[in-house]
Every structure is written in C-alpha cells, then in structure tokens.
Design an enzyme around this catalytic site. Structure first.
Site: not given
Length: 318
Positions: A154, A218, A254
C-alpha cells in the site's frame, strides 16, 4: 495476480508531462451535487435479514485488518493475525479477513503468523503516511517489505507533486514502485483523498494510478481528518468501471479510514453493487481498510444468529 501494464491505447497520454496534463484536465468535470446525491440515495437502501447476513460475511472477508501505530510490537501483530484468522472463536463459520496490514518491519512477523491461513500480508510503504522521502528511499522501503514476505504493498502518492501539477512525476513514481513489486505483490495506490481538495482531483488521481499499473486504488491512509466517504468512493468506483470498459483491465478499490460500523460497510457494498456490479463483490477487487470495523460486524453477526446483542465485551479489543 497483479494487473498487466496499462493498455497501449493510452501510451501517448503518458509520453510527457504536457500530454498527461492535457488528458487529465480533459476528463469530464465531476458534478458535485449529482455525485453526492447519488451516494446519499444509495446509502438509504435497506436490505432484508438474509441479505444482511450475506453482506456481513462478505464485509468481514474484505477487511484489511490494520495496525499502523508507533507502538506496534511483534506480540500485537501476532494477536491481530490470530484474530484475522479466527475472528469469532465461538463460531467457526465466521469468514477470515482478507489481509493483515502492517508496517514493513512487521511484515515478516505477520507472514510467519499467517502461514497456512490464506490471509495476505499487506504492508504500507513509500514513507507512509506522508510520503515525504526521496524515491530511492521509497523504493528501498518497498523492496524490504516484499523481501519480508508482503503479498500486497500500500503506497502513498506524492500529494505535493500532484497538487503542484507535476502529474508525470506521480505517475513515474507509481510505475517505479510497481516494478519493485514485480510479480510478488499487488500494488494499492493511496491518494489521501482528504488532501486532494476537489472531486476533480480525485478523478485525476484515480486515472494516474490506473494508467501507472495499480492493482487497487485506495482512498486514504486513515491518518488525516477526512478519509473514506461514500462520494469519494463512488467516484473511484466509476473510474475503475470506465477504465475497464476502455482497456479490459479490472482494478480494485479500497476505502480506508472512518468505516467503523456494519451500517457503514453495507452502504459501501451497495455502492459497489450498484456502480460496478458483482464482478467487484469479492476481496479480490474490493477491500475495507479498517481496525475497528471487524468488531461491530462480529457483534451484528452474533445478533443475527442468536437474536441477542452481545455487546463489545464479547469481542477482543485490538
């Protein structure tokens, strides 16, 4: 598996900073009123008890159970891994979470603790959460996490570069991080939507991430005041839908930060179903970044099965 390289149809778009800027600023402007109204409307949908039970289990299976604190210890990470693998010891039918998300120095601990469970190890990287570091430092961060066993990375984008209009720098940094991930780790690209100021910027960031080869886009780090919201998530879902329509490449989404209740999670699942459909209704393509959401999902799950609300004393404190 990680996504393939961006479709050749967009090769000219990323040939120069000017070309990328023209493309991004040529995207349709976001209708703020329409976006927020649609997100609010979908958030009012009610679901029946049987559908709620399915939604709760689906949401549990989509959680990236997260601990990203300076006080994290190997013991805390191992305990979180145990909870992710067996969320409700009183009910073995409870699904496992999708991943455990930790700092790079805890990736090896998580990998060992999760052996044989099928749960992924996600590691934040690239000088998370601010992203204020030189590119070689960021790449070393990613390299260390992957070497320690991270299945997913991430990363955070350089918001300063983005807000200054240096879109190609942001794009090239994502490409470089993607290369470090290789075929060992999927890449989630964090925009920190709360710092991007406008919906137009969120749409542009989404396209930069997708063009650069992100496997997921995300919303947030969870470390700022405004994190995942239904409107910004809806906007990103629309972006991945449009990208797939043009390239055939599916990208995950996400939302992270601020999603704490079952009611919240169900609203996001409705957004997914109504915007991109069943193709995204699995943890392969949709995740919740959360630390406290799991407990509320477990309490609501227990209530559905027993008819009684068990309360927070019946779930572990993370």
């Amino acid at each position: 598996m990680p996504t393939t390289a961006p479709a050749s149809a967009f090769a000219d778009v990323t040939a120069s900073d000017a070309a990328l800027r023209r493309f991004l600023h040529g995207l349709p402007g976001v209708d703020t009123v329409g976006l927020e109204a649609r997100a609010a409307s979908l958030g009012t949908r009610s679901i029946k008890t049987t559908s709620k039970a399915y939604a709760i289990d689906l949401a549990i299976s989509m959680i990236d159970l997260t601990t990203l604190e300076g006080a994290d210890t190997p013991g805390k990470v191992r305990a979180l891994c145990a909870k992710g693998a067996n969320p409700d010891p009183t009910d073995r039918t409870t699904p496992r979470v999708a991943a455990i998300c930790v700092y790079p120095d805890m990736a090896e601990t998580a990998k060992e603790a999760l052996a044989g469970t099928g749960i992924k190890v996600a590691s934040v990287a690239t000088a998370f959460p601010a992203g204020r570091a030189a590119l070689p430092v960021k790449l070393a961060d990613v390299r260390d996490a992957v070497a320690a066993g991270a299945d997913e990375i991430d990363m955070v984008i350089d918001r300063g570069a983005f807000l200054s209009g240096h879109y190609l720098k942001v794009y090239e940094e994502i490409v470089a991080v993607k290369a470090e991930c290789g075929d060992k780790a999927r890449l989630k690209v964090i925009f920190e939507t709360g710092e991007l100021s406008t919906y137009d910027n969120i749409r542009r960031a989404s396209w930069i991430g997708m063009l650069a080869g992100a496997d997921f886009i995300k919303t947030s780090t969870g470390k700022v005041g405004v994190n995942a919201t239904p409107p910004n998530t809806l906007l990103m879902l629309e972006a991945v839908r449009d990208f797939k329509a043009q390239t055939g490449i599916q990208i995950g989404v996400k939302p992270a930060g601020g999603i704490r209740t079952t009611k919240d999670a169900v609203k996001f699942l409705v957004l997914v179903n109504e915007t991109v459909g069943e193709d995204w209704l699995s943890n392969e393509w949709f995740r919740f970044g959360a630390s406290s959401l799991l407990n509320d999902l477990l309490m609501q799950r227990q209530k559905l099965s027993t008819g009684r609300y068990s309360g927070p004393d019946y779930v572990t404190v993370d």
